[in-house]
Scaffold this motif. Structure first.
Motif, PDB file in Angstrom:
ATOM      1  N   GLY A  53      36.825  39.224  31.333  1.00 30.99           N
ATOM      2  CA  GLY A  53      36.197  39.886  32.456  1.00 30.99           C
ATOM      3  C   GLY A  53      36.616  39.335  33.802  1.00 30.99           C
ATOM      4  O   GLY A  53      36.373  39.968  34.834  1.00 30.99           O
ATOM      5  N   GLN A  54      37.262  38.171  33.809  1.00 36.23           N
ATOM      6  CA  GLN A  54      37.698  37.566  35.072  1.00 36.23           C
ATOM      7  C   GLN A  54      38.989  38.223  35.552  1.00 36.23           C
ATOM      8  O   GLN A  54      39.899  38.503  34.774  1.00 36.23           O
ATOM      9  CB  GLN A  54      37.936  36.074  34.881  1.00 36.23           C
ATOM     10  CG  GLN A  54      38.377  35.342  36.160  1.00 36.23           C
ATOM     11  CD  GLN A  54      38.628  33.853  35.910  1.00 36.23           C
ATOM     12  OE1 GLN A  54      38.362  33.333  34.819  1.00 36.23           O
ATOM     13  NE2 GLN A  54      39.138  33.175  36.916  1.00 36.23           N
ATOM     14  N   ALA A  55      39.060  38.460  36.840  1.00 36.89           N
ATOM     15  CA  ALA A  55      40.248  39.066  37.453  1.00 36.89           C
ATOM     16  C   ALA A  55      40.871  38.091  38.442  1.00 36.89           C
ATOM     17  O   ALA A  55      40.173  37.317  39.091  1.00 36.89           O
ATOM     18  CB  ALA A  55      39.888  40.372  38.151  1.00 36.89           C
ATOM     19  N   VAL A  56      42.180  38.135  38.520  1.00 40.89           N
ATOM     20  CA  VAL A  56      42.901  37.348  39.520  1.00 40.89           C
ATOM     21  C   VAL A  56      43.711  38.308  40.370  1.00 40.89           C
ATOM     22  O   VAL A  56      44.405  39.191  39.860  1.00 40.89           O
ATOM     23  CB  VAL A  56      43.799  36.289  38.840  1.00 40.89           C
ATOM     24  CG1 VAL A  56      44.775  36.920  37.863  1.00 40.89           C
ATOM     25  CG2 VAL A  56      44.551  35.484  39.872  1.00 40.89           C
ATOM     26  N   ASN A  57      43.551  38.184  41.685  1.00 36.98           N
ATOM     27  CA  ASN A  57      44.307  38.978  42.637  1.00 36.98           C
ATOM     28  C   ASN A  57      45.412  38.117  43.240  1.00 36.98           C
ATOM     29  O   ASN A  57      45.178  36.967  43.597  1.00 36.98           O
ATOM     30  CB  ASN A  57      43.405  39.504  43.757  1.00 36.98           C
ATOM     31  CG  ASN A  57      42.401  40.510  43.253  1.00 36.98           C
ATOM     32  OD1 ASN A  57      42.737  41.666  42.978  1.00 36.98           O
ATOM     33  ND2 ASN A  57      41.146  40.100  43.114  1.00 36.98           N
ATOM     34  N   VAL A  58      46.611  38.682  43.316  1.00 34.24           N
ATOM     35  CA  VAL A  58      47.761  37.933  43.787  1.00 34.24           C
ATOM     36  C   VAL A  58      48.308  38.577  45.050  1.00 34.24           C
ATOM     37  O   VAL A  58      48.654  39.776  45.031  1.00 34.24           O
ATOM     38  CB  VAL A  58      48.851  37.859  42.704  1.00 34.24           C
ATOM     39  CG1 VAL A  58      50.038  37.055  43.198  1.00 34.24           C
ATOM     40  CG2 VAL A  58      48.296  37.266  41.420  1.00 34.24           C
TER      41      VAL A  58
END
Length: 328
Positions: A320-325
């Protein structure tokens, strides 16, 4: 009687002798039954039966670059309006049928009903925790995505989903998709099998996905070895903006080192690629090996500290965790 490959009819290549695939320049990954019995006799650390997950509902499309953890090696990559899934597994067990195989410890971080439209699937190899036919059937029925996979796996997929849109190739194969998107099949130090008589008859790989929003590396399953394959990727493709690297399923090292990295080696992959950002996958969902459930993030943090690197540059992703780059 000579052995016959049940999946592939391709001519021999550097990594293929006409029957079996291999990892050139890398220690052998085959294990004897004696090795397996020795491993199974060793003391194993229990895992929790179930850990609660707060799922998320992703946006339909993303203009930039975002990766959301579903679980294990399943990640939703959203980049420049493209939606990509890696090694999709929504089944409760990783095994040949619904009642055999390792049961999930964590539920998917994105419920299947909450998926956005899926355009592409990157399928790294045929182990049951990566190639899950029930999930591929559901995704085909709902979205009919393009499936990109290394040689041999298309045979397995098409037996279950005859009209699947599958494209395949060896390491070094490149595919041009719409809107300037390219996918390259890249080497991995691993192996394959669906049963007892098909070991290394289908190829394994990682992927480089290039979109207008950046370059993403998905490792699949891999060992580090000498690190040569990762340095070669850096030279061939440039610096990934995001690298999805496994950090779990590494113990005991005497058994697993030729096929799976540990967290310290995952950091070496990031450094060899000179990736701008990395995310740790392949941990905490299916108990495949002997390390404690919560050990991979702790060892990852220790490895980053030993290299003088910030914990923010390489996070162990939770379902469920998202990483934005942010890319240049």
């Amino acid at each position: 009687m000579s052995k016959r490959n049940r999946y592939v009819t391709s001519p021999p290549a550097e990594n293929f002798d006409g029957v079996l695939f291999a990892n050139p320049g890398h220690p052998g990954t085959d294990r004897s039954m004696r090795d397996v019995f020795r491993w199974q006799r060793e003391r194993r650390v229990p895992w929790p039966k179930r850990i609660e997950v707060e799922g998320t509902v992703p946006e339909r499309r993303v203009c930039g670059l975002r990766a959301t953890m579903v679980g294990h090696a399943t990640v939703l990559i959203q980049s420049a309006g493209l939606n990509v899934l890696t090694d999709p597994v929504w089944s409760e067990r990783a095994g040949p049928c619904g009642y055999i195989g390792r049961r999930r410890t964590t539920a998917p971080g994105i419920a299947f009903a909450n998926l956005p439209p899926i355009d592409v699937i990157l399928l790294s190899h045929n182990h049951y925790d990566h190639l899950d036919l029930p999930s591929l059937k559901r995704l085909h029925e709902r979205y009919a995505p393009i499936i990109i996979t290394p040689l041999g796996n298309e045979t397995i997929v098409r037996r279950a989903v005859p009209d699947a849109k599958v494209v395949t190739g060896n390491w070094g194969s490149s595919f041009d998709l719409a809107n300037g998107v390219t996918v390259d099949i890249v080497p991995a130090n691993h192996w394959s099998a669906r049963g007892l008589r098909d070991r290394r008859m289908a190829l394994w790989s990682g992927f480089m996905l290039r979109t207008r929003a950046g370059l993403i590396y998905f490792a699949g399953d891999t060992a580090y070895g000498t690190g040569a394959i990762f340095r070669d990727m850096r030279a061939a493709y440039g610096r990934p903006d995001l690298a999805l690297i496994p950090i779990g399923a590494y113990a005991p090292r005497w058994f697993m080192a030729p096929q799976h990295v540990d967290p310290a080696e995952a950091v070496l992959i990031m450094r060899s690629l000179e990736a701008r950002k990395a995310a740790g996958i392949h941990w905490g969902t299916f108990r495949l090996t002997d390390e404690p459930w919560d050990e991979p993030p702790r060892l990852l943090a220790r490895a980053l500290t030993s290299h003088g690197m910030s914990p923010a540059c390489f996070e162990a992703l939770w379902p469920g965790q998202a990483v934005n780059v942010a890319t240049e």
